[in-house]
Each structure stands twice: as C-alpha cells, then as structure tokens.
Scaffold this motif. Structure first.
Motif, mmCIF file in Angstrom:
data_model
loop_
_atom_site.group_PDB
_atom_site.id
_atom_site.type_symbol
_atom_site.label_atom_id
_atom_site.label_comp_id
_atom_site.label_asym_id
_atom_site.label_seq_id
_atom_site.Cartn_x
_atom_site.Cartn_y
_atom_site.Cartn_z
ATOM 1 N N VAL A 175 -4.694 4.520 -11.216
ATOM 2 C CA VAL A 175 -5.370 3.556 -10.333
ATOM 3 C C VAL A 175 -4.487 2.343 -10.096
ATOM 4 O O VAL A 175 -4.343 1.855 -8.971
ATOM 5 N N MET A 176 -3.882 1.826 -11.156
ATOM 6 C CA MET A 176 -3.001 0.674 -11.014
ATOM 7 C C MET A 176 -1.771 1.024 -10.181
ATOM 8 O O MET A 176 -1.316 0.218 -9.349
ATOM 9 N N ASP A 177 -1.223 2.221 -10.380
ATOM 10 C CA ASP A 177 -0.060 2.637 -9.582
ATOM 11 C C ASP A 177 -0.404 2.720 -8.105
ATOM 12 O O ASP A 177 0.345 2.213 -7.246
ATOM 13 N N PHE A 178 -1.523 3.367 -7.795
ATOM 14 C CA PHE A 178 -1.908 3.503 -6.389
ATOM 15 C C PHE A 178 -2.242 2.152 -5.772
ATOM 16 O O PHE A 178 -1.982 1.930 -4.586
ATOM 17 N N ALA A 179 -2.807 1.254 -6.565
ATOM 18 C CA ALA A 179 -3.067 -0.094 -6.050
ATOM 19 C C ALA A 179 -1.761 -0.796 -5.720
ATOM 20 O O ALA A 179 -1.641 -1.469 -4.674
ATOM 21 N N GLY A 180 -0.775 -0.672 -6.604
ATOM 22 C CA GLY A 180 0.521 -1.282 -6.318
ATOM 23 C C GLY A 180 1.212 -0.648 -5.125
ATOM 24 O O GLY A 180 1.818 -1.350 -4.304
ATOM 25 N N LEU A 181 1.131 0.676 -4.995
ATOM 26 C CA LEU A 181 1.730 1.345 -3.842
ATOM 27 C C LEU A 181 1.023 0.958 -2.548
ATOM 28 O O LEU A 181 1.675 0.801 -1.494
ATOM 29 N N TRP A 182 -0.299 0.799 -2.615
ATOM 30 C CA TRP A 182 -1.017 0.376 -1.406
ATOM 31 C C TRP A 182 -0.612 -1.036 -1.006
ATOM 32 O O TRP A 182 -0.419 -1.319 0.187
ATOM 33 N N ALA A 183 -0.488 -1.931 -1.993
ATOM 34 C CA ALA A 183 -0.049 -3.301 -1.676
ATOM 35 C C ALA A 183 1.344 -3.301 -1.066
ATOM 36 O O ALA A 183 1.627 -4.055 -0.124
ATOM 37 N N LEU A 184 2.214 -2.439 -1.578
ATOM 38 C CA LEU A 184 3.558 -2.355 -1.013
ATOM 39 C C LEU A 184 3.536 -1.792 0.398
ATOM 40 O O LEU A 184 4.316 -2.206 1.264
ATOM 41 N N SER A 185 2.629 -0.833 0.661
ATOM 42 C CA SER A 185 2.576 -0.215 1.981
ATOM 43 C C SER A 185 2.093 -1.173 3.066
ATOM 44 O O SER A 185 2.428 -0.990 4.242
ATOM 45 N N VAL A 186 1.303 -2.173 2.685
ATOM 46 C CA VAL A 186 0.796 -3.137 3.675
ATOM 47 C C VAL A 186 1.700 -4.348 3.804
ATOM 48 O O VAL A 186 1.332 -5.330 4.463
ATOM 49 N N ALA A 188 3.210 -6.171 1.142
ATOM 50 C CA ALA A 188 3.251 -7.116 0.024
ATOM 51 C C ALA A 188 4.595 -7.014 -0.704
ATOM 52 O O ALA A 188 5.394 -6.106 -0.468
ATOM 53 N N SER A 189 4.839 -7.931 -1.604
ATOM 54 C CA SER A 189 6.094 -7.973 -2.337
ATOM 55 C C SER A 189 6.187 -6.794 -3.307
ATOM 56 O O SER A 189 5.186 -6.412 -3.942
ATOM 57 N N PRO A 190 7.374 -6.222 -3.466
ATOM 58 C CA PRO A 190 7.531 -5.151 -4.460
ATOM 59 C C PRO A 190 7.233 -5.597 -5.889
ATOM 60 O O PRO A 190 6.958 -4.765 -6.750
ATOM 61 N N TRP A 191 7.280 -6.912 -6.130
ATOM 62 C CA TRP A 191 6.978 -7.395 -7.480
ATOM 63 C C TRP A 191 5.526 -7.118 -7.854
ATOM 64 O O TRP A 191 5.211 -7.017 -9.056
ATOM 65 N N LEU A 192 4.644 -6.970 -6.873
ATOM 66 C CA LEU A 192 3.250 -6.605 -7.184
ATOM 67 C C LEU A 192 3.184 -5.189 -7.753
ATOM 68 O O LEU A 192 2.403 -4.919 -8.680
ATOM 69 N N LEU A 193 3.984 -4.292 -7.200
ATOM 70 C CA LEU A 193 4.033 -2.936 -7.745
ATOM 71 C C LEU A 193 4.605 -2.947 -9.161
ATOM 72 O O LEU A 193 4.104 -2.246 -10.052
ATOM 73 N N VAL A 194 5.642 -3.754 -9.376
ATOM 74 C CA VAL A 194 6.217 -3.870 -10.717
ATOM 75 C C VAL A 194 5.170 -4.372 -11.702
ATOM 76 O O VAL A 194 5.011 -3.845 -12.811
ATOM 77 N N ALA A 195 4.421 -5.406 -11.300
ATOM 78 C CA ALA A 195 3.393 -5.962 -12.183
ATOM 79 C C ALA A 195 2.296 -4.941 -12.464
ATOM 80 O O ALA A 195 1.831 -4.811 -13.604
ATOM 81 N N ALA A 196 1.874 -4.210 -11.433
ATOM 82 C CA ALA A 196 0.818 -3.210 -11.625
ATOM 83 C C ALA A 196 1.261 -2.117 -12.589
ATOM 84 O O ALA A 196 0.505 -1.697 -13.471
ATOM 85 N N VAL A 197 2.499 -1.636 -12.453
ATOM 86 C CA VAL A 197 2.999 -0.579 -13.325
ATOM 87 C C VAL A 197 3.133 -1.085 -14.763
ATOM 88 O O VAL A 197 2.752 -0.398 -15.723
ATOM 89 N N LEU A 198 3.654 -2.300 -14.934
ATOM 90 C CA LEU A 198 3.815 -2.842 -16.285
ATOM 91 C C LEU A 198 2.473 -3.073 -16.960
ATOM 92 O O LEU A 198 2.301 -2.811 -18.158
ATOM 93 N N ILE A 199 1.497 -3.572 -16.198
ATOM 94 C CA ILE A 199 0.166 -3.783 -16.772
ATOM 95 C C ILE A 199 -0.451 -2.461 -17.197
ATOM 96 O O ILE A 199 -1.068 -2.344 -18.271
ATOM 97 N N ALA A 200 -0.284 -1.438 -16.361
ATOM 98 C CA ALA A 200 -0.823 -0.121 -16.706
ATOM 99 C C ALA A 200 -0.164 0.423 -17.968
ATOM 100 O O ALA A 200 -0.835 0.972 -18.853
#
Length: 411
Positions: A175-186, A188-200
């Motif tokens: 869920v966190m990965d897909f949320a980060g990928l969705w944010a990147l697709s719209v 958003a900064s790639p750092w959001l994907l990094v944060a989502a993956v690290l939190i997961a």
C-alpha cells in the motif's frame, strides 16, 4: 557484532555449499541471455540503459498503472527467486538447532536480511544499471530518482524476509509503495516515494519479530478427483504426481511458474503503451514459450525425488521404469497444456485467428525432448535445452508468419 559476523559466515558457507551447482547453472543462463540480447558494438552505457529500462519505467512520472504492474512483477520475481532457494536459505539442520537456542530475534532477523541481500545480487543488476544510466544522463538532478530506485531495490530483500513471517505487513508495504508510485505519477517529488518505501520497510522490520522455530506445516486436503481409489495404476500414479507437484502447502515455490504463466497477459497490457509495433509484440510473446517449456521440464527432478524411495515397490509390482516415465510425461504434458492457455489467449487477441493453437503442437514435442534430456544427463544439458527452447520459439514465429501469409493469400 562478532556474533553477527560468525552467524552470517556460517549461513553463507552453507548457502554456497548447497547451491554451488544451482548457482552455476543460473549464472550460465543469465550470461547466455545477456550475450544473446546484447547488440554488437553498442556502447556500454547504452547497454546499461537498456538493461535498466524496466526499472526506470517504474519511477517514470505519468504512468501509475504501468509502474504498479512492473513493480508487482519485480516483487513476484524476487519472491520466486527466494522460494526456489528456500532449502539453501534455511541454513540447514545446524541453523534449526541455533533457532532453538535463546538468541535474540533481532539478531536472527539481521542475519537473514544480510544473507538475502547477498543472494539477491543477480536481481539487483537491473537496479544498478538504472542507477548508472540515471546518474550518467541527469547528473546531480537525477539524485532524487536514483534514491527512489535504491529504496525500491533495498525493499526486495525486506519483502522476501517478511513473506514467511507476516503477510499483513507485506500488504502494508505494498500500500505504501503504490501510494508513493501514485504520488510520483502525478508529478510529486521522488523523495515522497523514497519516504513511503523507507516507512514501509521500517514498519515491517521494527514490529515484534516472529521467528519460525519449527518446520511443521498444515497439510492440504486434496480434491476428490486426486484421491486414490480403485482405479487403474496409471491414474493413481498420475494423481500422486499432481498432488506432490501442486498440492503442497509451500505454494511459494511456484511463484516463478506463475510469473511465466501470466507474464504474457501483463505484456499484453504494457507493450502497447511503450510504442511497440504489433509484429514486435507477437515476436516478444512467442519468446514466452521458452520459460514455460523449461519450467515444466524442470519438474522432472521433483518427480524423480518422489519416486526414488518407491523404486523397489514399483519393480516388485511389475511397473517398469519406462512405464513410470510415460505416466510422468503424460502428467507434465497435461500441465503444460493448462499453463499455455494464457499465452494462447493473448496471442489470439493479437492474431484473431486459430493459428495461435500452434503453441501446443510446437511446444509439446520440445518439452518431451527436454524431459528426456533431464532424465539422461541429470540436469547438465543446459545448452541443448536452451537451444531446443529457442528452436520452439523460432518455430512458433515461423508458424504464425506462414499462417499470416496464407490467410492474406486466400483473401
């Protein structure tokens, strides 16, 4: 730290001893495919870009569906990779004895994670190639995207570690990965994907660790059609084969097979969006026949291990070895027909004719030859089996082209 280093080297030595021949065969296959797919006289950076293209497509903005599908495929491949080596990764009887001792669960988890990071090096090659290509093209500006690629690469081992421990935590990571990928697709900064993956990853690793200190498992109740009854001996042996191959509770070991079965359907969804022509799509789909043939042929060794303890019983009952091999061949051919159905369906969507049924008469004889090679050469005939699989793919391409020409001539 001293205890960690000692346990880590024990595990790595056992893994090297248990999988020496297996790793040799897999590296031969990997190098064979890389040499075959590597264009001559292409610069190294261009080849690295081509190798890392699937990974770079995951972090490419504006295509959430494609990114989610590719990342799911990467996770399935990683899960299947670890499942195929489950015996070697378990550490053997000595490690099971250590699990009975009062060792800290965190220490055991760290050793497991370190072993997985080392054994996943072949899977990390596309991620490393993507890192080099991104930093070469974008320089400092590509650091956020490169960090996202590194975070995704690190999560592969984490999810492999969590697979036998906690499926809910894997769901949370996805869920966190897909949320980060969705944010990147719209955008958003790639750092959001990094944060989502690290939190997961932190969520999955920080929660209380549950170490499986036993080897028992719940047996699955076989379907009624596979139960042994007063039928012919051939039918009962075939039912035993099917129950042994596909009725075990350790279904994770079949993720690689599922990947090969459903990859044509995924490619059918992904290829049109990448600008690949219909003819090239059919060509790529035809090459999906090779892994199916090799995977099913590999079940020969499982059936040999199944029947070996019963060899004297079969001989006393009047069942020859050739008779037993014919039954096994029938079972594997029947399974191959079922596994080819998604590929046939996808080819039908591209050709809209009956000629895609040529997958079966072309693939089944090649499968029989590969099975015979497995019986005769004890899994040492890797190159002949690859050549036979390549011949099957070439025959399927020729058949589809010839049938297309015939249809156009009749029209």
């Amino acid at each position: 730290m001293k205890v960690f280093g000692l346990l880590f080297w024990w595990r790595m030595r056992y893994f090297a001893i248990a999988t020496f021949r297996l790793l040799g065969r897999r590296w031969q296959a990997a190098l064979f495919l890389l040499f075959m797919a590597s264009p001559a006289m292409m610069p190294l950076i261009a080849q690295l870009h081509m190798l890392g293209k699937p990974v770079m497509s995951i972090v490419e903005p504006g295509h959430f569906q494609r990114s989610a599908c590719l990342w799911t495929l990467a996770l399935m491949l990683a899960w299947g990779w670890s499942a195929l080596q489950a015996g070697a990764l378990s550490g053997g009887a000595s490690w099971q004895h250590l699990l009975s001792l009062p060792l800290a669960p965190r220490l055991l988890q760290q050793v497991d994670l370190a072993v997985l990071l080392v054994t996943d090096l072949p899977l990390l090659l596309p991620f490393c190639a993507a890192e080099v290509a991104l930093l070469h093209q974008g320089g400092i500006q590509a650091i956020p995207v490169a960090a996202a690629v590194a975070a995704l690469a690190g999560q592969l081992s984490v999810l492999q570690l969590l697979a036998p421990q906690s499926l809910p935590r894997i769901g949370y990571c996805l869920v966190m990965d897909f949320a980060g990928l969705w944010a990147l697709s719209v955008g958003a900064s790639p750092w959001l994907l990094v944060a989502a993956v690290l939190i997961a990853c932190l969520f999955g690793l920080i929660l209380p660790v549950r170490i499986n200190r036993g080897s028992g498992g719940r047996l699955l109740k076989p379907p009624s059609c596979l139960r042994l009854r007063g039928r012919s001996p051939a039918w009962n042996v075939a039912a035993i084969d099917l129950r042994y191959l596909f009725g075990t509770p350790h279904s994770v070991r079949h993720l690689g097979l599922l990947f090969c079965i459903f990859l044509p359907a995924v490619l059918h969804e992904l290829l049109p969006g990448t600008g690949v022509t219909p003819a090239a799509s059919i060509l790529i789909l035809c090459f999906m026949l090779a892994p199916l043939v090799l995977r099913v042929a590999g079940f020969t060794f499982d059936l040999q291990r199944l029947h070996k303890p019963m060899a004297q019983f079969y001989a006393a009952s009047g069942f020859s070895e050739s008779w037993l091999r014919r039954v096994d061949l029938f079972v594997l051919q029947a399974a191959f027909v079922v596994f080819c159905l998604p590929l046939i369906a996808v080819l039908y969507l591209h050709t809209h004719s009956w000629r895609e049924l040529g997958v079966l008469p072309i693939g089944m004889p090649v499968l029989a030859l590969c099975i015979r090679l497995n019986y005769r050469s004890a899994n040492q005939a890797l190159v002949p089996k690859f050549l036979l699989a390549a011949l099957a793919c070439g025959g399927l391409v020729w058949w589809l082209d010839a049938a297309d020409v015939a249809v156009k001539t009749l029209e």
